[in-house]
Design a protein around this motif. Structure first.
Motif, PDB file in Angstrom:
ATOM      1  N   MET A 181       0.824  -1.224  -0.087  1.00 43.47           N
ATOM      2  CA  MET A 181       0.044   0.032  -0.010  1.00 43.47           C
ATOM      3  C   MET A 181       0.829   1.213  -0.187  1.00 43.47           C
ATOM      4  O   MET A 181       0.331   2.187  -0.693  1.00 43.47           O
ATOM      5  N   ARG A 182       1.875   1.192   0.647  1.00 45.36           N
ATOM      6  CA  ARG A 182       2.913   2.311   0.719  1.00 45.36           C
ATOM      7  C   ARG A 182       3.497   2.664  -0.537  1.00 45.36           C
ATOM      8  O   ARG A 182       3.527   3.798  -0.956  1.00 45.36           O
ATOM      9  N   CYS A 183       3.714   1.476  -1.495  1.00 46.64           N
ATOM     10  CA  CYS A 183       4.285   1.715  -2.602  1.00 46.64           C
ATOM     11  C   CYS A 183       3.345   2.411  -3.492  1.00 46.64           C
ATOM     12  O   CYS A 183       3.917   3.324  -4.451  1.00 46.64           O
ATOM     13  N   ILE A 191      10.678   3.514  -8.489  1.00 48.79           N
ATOM     14  CA  ILE A 191      11.191   3.162  -7.229  1.00 48.79           C
ATOM     15  C   ILE A 191       9.699   2.379  -6.633  1.00 48.79           C
ATOM     16  O   ILE A 191       9.938   1.406  -6.174  1.00 48.79           O
ATOM     17  N   ALA A 192       8.484   3.071  -6.918  1.00 45.00           N
ATOM     18  CA  ALA A 192       7.443   2.722  -6.285  1.00 45.00           C
ATOM     19  C   ALA A 192       7.204   1.100  -6.892  1.00 45.00           C
ATOM     20  O   ALA A 192       6.486   0.233  -6.202  1.00 45.00           O
ATOM     21  N   ARG A 193       7.358   1.210  -8.219  1.00 40.04           N
ATOM     22  CA  ARG A 193       7.204  -0.328  -8.921  1.00 40.04           C
ATOM     23  C   ARG A 193       8.266  -1.215  -8.513  1.00 40.04           C
ATOM     24  O   ARG A 193       7.790  -2.399  -8.332  1.00 40.04           O
ATOM     25  N   TYR A 194       9.575  -0.994  -8.324  1.00 34.78           N
ATOM     26  CA  TYR A 194      10.251  -1.791  -7.876  1.00 34.78           C
ATOM     27  C   TYR A 194      10.025  -2.474  -6.286  1.00 34.78           C
ATOM     28  O   TYR A 194       9.925  -3.448  -6.246  1.00 34.78           O
ATOM     29  N   GLU A 195       9.811  -1.368  -5.616  1.00 40.96           N
ATOM     30  CA  GLU A 195       9.370  -1.797  -4.081  1.00 40.96           C
ATOM     31  C   GLU A 195       8.094  -2.636  -4.175  1.00 40.96           C
ATOM     32  O   GLU A 195       7.997  -3.421  -3.361  1.00 40.96           O
ATOM     33  N   PHE A 196       7.133  -2.333  -4.958  1.00 47.25           N
ATOM     34  CA  PHE A 196       5.768  -3.016  -4.969  1.00 47.25           C
ATOM     35  C   PHE A 196       6.278  -4.643  -5.330  1.00 47.25           C
ATOM     36  O   PHE A 196       5.663  -5.277  -4.818  1.00 47.25           O
ATOM     37  N   GLY A 197       7.127  -4.596  -6.166  1.00 45.23           N
ATOM     38  CA  GLY A 197       7.426  -5.985  -6.750  1.00 45.23           C
ATOM     39  C   GLY A 197       8.177  -6.925  -5.700  1.00 45.23           C
ATOM     40  O   GLY A 197       7.516  -7.848  -5.375  1.00 45.23           O
ATOM     41  N   CYS A 198       8.883  -6.261  -4.777  1.00 43.90           N
ATOM     42  CA  CYS A 198       9.489  -6.755  -3.763  1.00 43.90           C
ATOM     43  C   CYS A 198       8.530  -7.217  -2.747  1.00 43.90           C
ATOM     44  O   CYS A 198       8.444  -8.381  -2.306  1.00 43.90           O
ATOM     45  N   ALA A 199       7.541  -6.309  -2.677  1.00 43.73           N
ATOM     46  CA  ALA A 199       6.470  -6.313  -1.361  1.00 43.73           C
ATOM     47  C   ALA A 199       5.553  -7.523  -2.019  1.00 43.73           C
ATOM     48  O   ALA A 199       5.229  -8.383  -1.266  1.00 43.73           O
ATOM     49  N   LEU A 225       3.157   5.874  -2.650  1.00 43.93           N
ATOM     50  CA  LEU A 225       4.515   6.517  -3.338  1.00 43.93           C
ATOM     51  C   LEU A 225       4.376   7.122  -4.683  1.00 43.93           C
ATOM     52  O   LEU A 225       5.140   8.269  -5.063  1.00 43.93           O
ATOM     53  N   GLY A 226       3.572   6.657  -5.513  1.00 47.67           N
ATOM     54  CA  GLY A 226       3.476   7.063  -6.786  1.00 47.67           C
ATOM     55  C   GLY A 226       3.382   5.997  -7.895  1.00 47.67           C
ATOM     56  O   GLY A 226       4.389   5.870  -8.876  1.00 47.67           O
ATOM     57  N   PHE A 227       2.790   4.702  -7.639  1.00 51.90           N
ATOM     58  CA  PHE A 227       3.211   3.453  -8.397  1.00 51.90           C
ATOM     59  C   PHE A 227       2.711   3.573  -9.943  1.00 51.90           C
ATOM     60  O   PHE A 227       3.459   3.274 -10.670  1.00 51.90           O
ATOM     61  N   GLY A 228       1.751   4.784 -10.289  1.00 51.89           N
ATOM     62  CA  GLY A 228       1.246   4.831 -11.536  1.00 51.89           C
ATOM     63  C   GLY A 228       2.301   6.027 -12.282  1.00 51.89           C
ATOM     64  O   GLY A 228       2.079   6.445 -13.319  1.00 51.89           O
ATOM     65  N   GLN A 229       3.066   6.901 -11.580  1.00 55.45           N
ATOM     66  CA  GLN A 229       3.775   7.909 -11.980  1.00 55.45           C
ATOM     67  C   GLN A 229       4.989   7.408 -12.803  1.00 55.45           C
ATOM     68  O   GLN A 229       5.480   6.328 -12.818  1.00 55.45           O
TER      69      GLN A 229
END
Length: 129
Positions: free
Chosen positions: A90-92, A106-114, A95-99
């Motif tokens: 959710m934090r990812c 960064i948001a997409r990378y972190e989201f993938g890790c999460a 952060l701006g997942f669609g930006q």
């Protein structure tokens, strides 16, 4: 001249965390355990599983302290770690997942890790460490 001998590699991870169960939240509470579990132990075990699937055997010694092992096996901690991973996702998004640009990257990378951690917690870690 002798044949070259393969090198050795030692990666030493300090696995001790103090007893954190039921110690509240940030900055010194259980979130410390959840973050270590989700961002360190889950990816480490996933990589070790991948190496084993490739046929690698007898290449590792892994020690875990009794305190950490007990926390990783605590049923409530398993649920809490999955919740922590979901909050990371959710934090990812926030952060701006669609930006576009660095923030989105960064948001997409972190989201993938999460997301990978969440999937591992639901399968490989379902019943604890």
């Amino acid at each position: 001249m002798t044949d070259a001998v393969p090198g050795s590699f030692a990666l030493v991870l300090h696995s001790h965390l103090p007893w954190l169960r039921h110690h509240g939240v940030w900055p010194l509470g259980e979130e410390w355990l959840h973050q270590a579990w989700v961002e360190s132990y889950v990816p480490l075990v996933a990589e070790l599983d991948a190496l084993a699937a490739e046929g690698h055997r007898d290449v590792l010694t892994l020690g875990v302290t009794p305190v950490l092992a007990a926390q990783l096996d605590d049923p409530a901690a398993v649920v809490d770690a999955r919740t922590w991973a979901g909050l990371w996702e959710m934090r990812c998004r926030e952060l701006g997942f669609g930006q576009e640009g660095h923030r989105g990257d960064i948001a997409r990378y972190e989201f993938g890790c999460a997301r990978r951690a969440s999937e591992q917690l639901e399968t490989r870690w379902r019943h604890g460490g």
